[in-house]
Structure formats: C-alpha cells, structure tokens
Design a protein around this motif. Structure first.
Motif, PDB file in Angstrom:
ATOM      1  N   ARG A  22      40.580  40.332  43.908  1.00  0.00           N
ATOM      2  CA  ARG A  22      39.917  39.162  44.488  1.00  0.00           C
ATOM      3  C   ARG A  22      40.090  37.938  43.590  1.00  0.00           C
ATOM      4  O   ARG A  22      40.269  36.818  44.087  1.00  0.00           O
ATOM      5  CB  ARG A  22      38.436  39.470  44.705  1.00  0.00           C
ATOM      6  CG  ARG A  22      38.181  40.421  45.879  1.00  0.00           C
ATOM      7  CD  ARG A  22      36.725  40.825  45.969  1.00  0.00           C
ATOM      8  NE  ARG A  22      36.491  41.663  47.134  1.00  0.00           N
ATOM      9  CZ  ARG A  22      35.371  42.332  47.364  1.00  0.00           C
ATOM     10  NH1 ARG A  22      34.364  42.252  46.480  1.00  0.00           N
ATOM     11  NH2 ARG A  22      35.227  43.082  48.443  1.00  0.00           N
ATOM     12  N   LYS A  25      43.564  36.656  44.094  1.00  0.00           N
ATOM     13  CA  LYS A  25      43.647  35.940  45.371  1.00  0.00           C
ATOM     14  C   LYS A  25      43.122  34.519  45.225  1.00  0.00           C
ATOM     15  O   LYS A  25      43.745  33.567  45.722  1.00  0.00           O
ATOM     16  CB  LYS A  25      42.835  36.686  46.443  1.00  0.00           C
ATOM     17  CG  LYS A  25      43.512  37.890  47.042  1.00  0.00           C
ATOM     18  CD  LYS A  25      42.595  38.605  48.022  1.00  0.00           C
ATOM     19  CE  LYS A  25      42.133  37.689  49.132  1.00  0.00           C
ATOM     20  NZ  LYS A  25      41.195  38.350  50.064  1.00  0.00           N
ATOM     21  N   GLU A 252      44.148  44.587  48.766  1.00  0.00           N
ATOM     22  CA  GLU A 252      42.703  44.648  48.969  1.00  0.00           C
ATOM     23  C   GLU A 252      42.355  45.556  50.149  1.00  0.00           C
ATOM     24  O   GLU A 252      41.391  46.329  50.092  1.00  0.00           O
ATOM     25  CB  GLU A 252      42.154  43.245  49.204  1.00  0.00           C
ATOM     26  CG  GLU A 252      40.638  43.191  49.256  1.00  0.00           C
ATOM     27  CD  GLU A 252      40.121  41.771  49.373  1.00  0.00           C
ATOM     28  OE1 GLU A 252      39.089  41.472  48.753  1.00  0.00           O
ATOM     29  OE2 GLU A 252      40.751  40.970  50.087  1.00  0.00           O
TER      30      GLU A 252
END
Length: 295
Positions: A22, A25, A252
């Motif tokens: 995350r 990202k 993910e």
C-alpha cells in the motif's frame, strides 16, 4: 500440519507485506503526478525554442539558403534506451529491451542506456555500452541527467561521427502503462524543418538577432535536444511508476486472497484445537466420574 502459531505468524507477515504494498502504491501515485507536471512544465520553453528555430529558418529562406544539413552524411547510428533502476514494475523493462533489440538487429549501432535494469539485460547479451546512467529519484534531478546525456551526445557526434540518433523509451497510451516509442533526436527531420520554415510567424515582425546564424542554429538544436530528452525521461518515469502501480494493485489482490485463505485456515485450526481440548476435558471428566462410582 500447520499450527496455530505458524498460521498466526503467516498472518502477521502477510499484513506487513500488505502495508508495504500500500505504501508503494501511494508513492507511485505521487510520483506519476510529479513527472506529469515535469513534462508539462517544459511546454512553454519548448514553444520558445520552436519559435527561435522558426525565426532562423525563415531568415534563411528569405536569404535564399537551403534548409540546414544536420550531418546527414554520417553513416554511424546510435540508440539511447531508457529503462528503470528498480524492479517491481511488471514487464516494463522487458518491453523496452525487446523493442531496442529489434532496432539493434537492423545494423551496428552505438548504445547508451539509462537505467540499471536494462543495462543488466544488455550486459547479459554481451552488448558493449558506450555509457550507462542511473535515473534520478525525483523530478528535480532530471535537468542534471539531461545535461549529462547531451555531453555524451556531443562526444558521439564530434569524436565518433554519429549522425543518426534515436531515443527509445516507454510511455503511457490509453490503458497501456508501458508502450515503447521512439524519439528522433538527430538529425532534425526535413519535414519538421520545412514545417517551421513555412509556418506563419505569430507576431507582426520577425525578431532580430546578432549571433552568427549557424551558431544560433546549433544552440537552438541543442536546446531542442534538452526539451525532447527531458520530456521523454519524464514520460518514461511516469510510465514506470504507472506500471509499478498496476503491479502493486495485482499484488494487493493476491495478498488479500492469501490473507483470507490464511484466516479461514486459522479459524478452522482454532476450532479443531478447541474441539479437541473440549473432548479431552469431557473424556477426563467421564473417566473421573466412572472411577468415583466404582466400589
């Protein structure tokens, strides 16, 4: 058989990896925006350089001079290939490497590489590199890298007689996050020069300059190189981070599926453990009760 402890450790590790993904990202999303802004920031300067070329070319036309010859007789060719320094970006480097190999197959060329991952691939092929440079960590380092590349280009053109120079890099087009494309750096195409020479000047009169026309033309060509390379690098880096963002999104999803499987297995093992412990308690209670009833 996996124990509750091992499953719990696996769940913790999966959660940590998910947090890293995350974060990556988020960093890729921010990086895409900064490189898009860096590419757009060159628009006004690119227009200024184009107007300068237009003024010089129109003056040459009025003087009855032909379009400048940008060393077209030189037989040697060169490629500059832009890849990435870091991985986890899907097939980004493989695409541009295959694209460059198809160009190299057309004939012998000088080769320069920007990005350690692509440099390693050509090194595995045994292809000698004229230079190998690293990419900057942010948009602020683009200008320094472009200046270094221009120095290498000058060395090619002056010392090695390179006259045909292409820049290969990935760019985003539609849903494709990494689409290989070609930028013709040298020589300037006749169609481009003719278009500028024939274009209408936006003002009432042409600007006046005192510098030698050939020197001014050479300087403007170098500034155009700076603009084209700067924008190409910004496009390539935006494409790299877009590819990494897609790869992290896929990772993910896989991590979430793996985490769900681990949680389901953990609950199953926990229920089995609780059931087994209850059975042990009931069995022990029955054994004690039976022993108490015996005379």
């Amino acid at each position: 058989m996996e124990t509750l402890e091992s499953l719990s450790d696996a769940l913790d590790t999966t959660g940590n990896i998910q947090a890293i993904v995350r974060t990556m990202k988020a960093l890729s999303s921010v990086s895409i925006r900064q490189y898009e802004q860096a590419e757009r920031a060159m628009e006004s300067y690119a227009r200024t350089v184009e107007l300068g070329l237009m003024a010089v070319l129109r003056q040459r036309r009025f003087a009855g001079l032909p379009l400048p010859d940008s060393n077209r007789a030189a037989a040697r060719s060169a490629l500059i290939v832009v890849g990435s320094d870091r991985g986890l970006c899907g097939g980004y480097n493989d695409k541009i490497t295959r694209f460059a190999r198809s160009r190299i197959a057309d004939g012998p060329v000088e080769l320069g590489v920007i990005g350690a991952r692509v440099a390693a691939r050509f090194g595995a092929d045994g292809k000698p590199l004229a230079f190998a440079l690293n990419l900057p960590g942010s948009a602020e380092g683009l200008s320094r890298l472009v200046q270094t590349i221009i120095v290498e280009i000058d060395r090619w053109t002056q010392a090695q007689g390179v006259g045909q120079l292409l820049l290969l890099h990935n760019r985003r087009e539609g849903r494709a996050t990494a689409n290989p494309t070609t930028q013709h750096l040298l020589p300037l195409p006749d169609s481009y020069l003719r278009k500028l020479s024939d274009a209408d000047w936006p003002g009432r009169s042409l600007p006046v300059y005192r510098m030698d026309p050939d020197r001014l033309m050479s300087w403007l060509v170098q500034q155009r190189l700076f603009v084209v390379i700067h924008r190409a690098l910004a496009e390539a880096l935006a494409s790299e981070h877009a590819s990494r963002l897609v790869a992290m999104q896929a990772a993910e999803r896989n991590i979430e599926e793996r985490r769900d499987d681990l949680q389901q297995l953990y609950r199953q093992r926990r229920q089995e453990t609780i059931t087994r412990e209850l059975l042990d308690v009931v069995t022990g209670f029955e054994a004690v009760s039976t022993a108490d009833r015996l005379p």
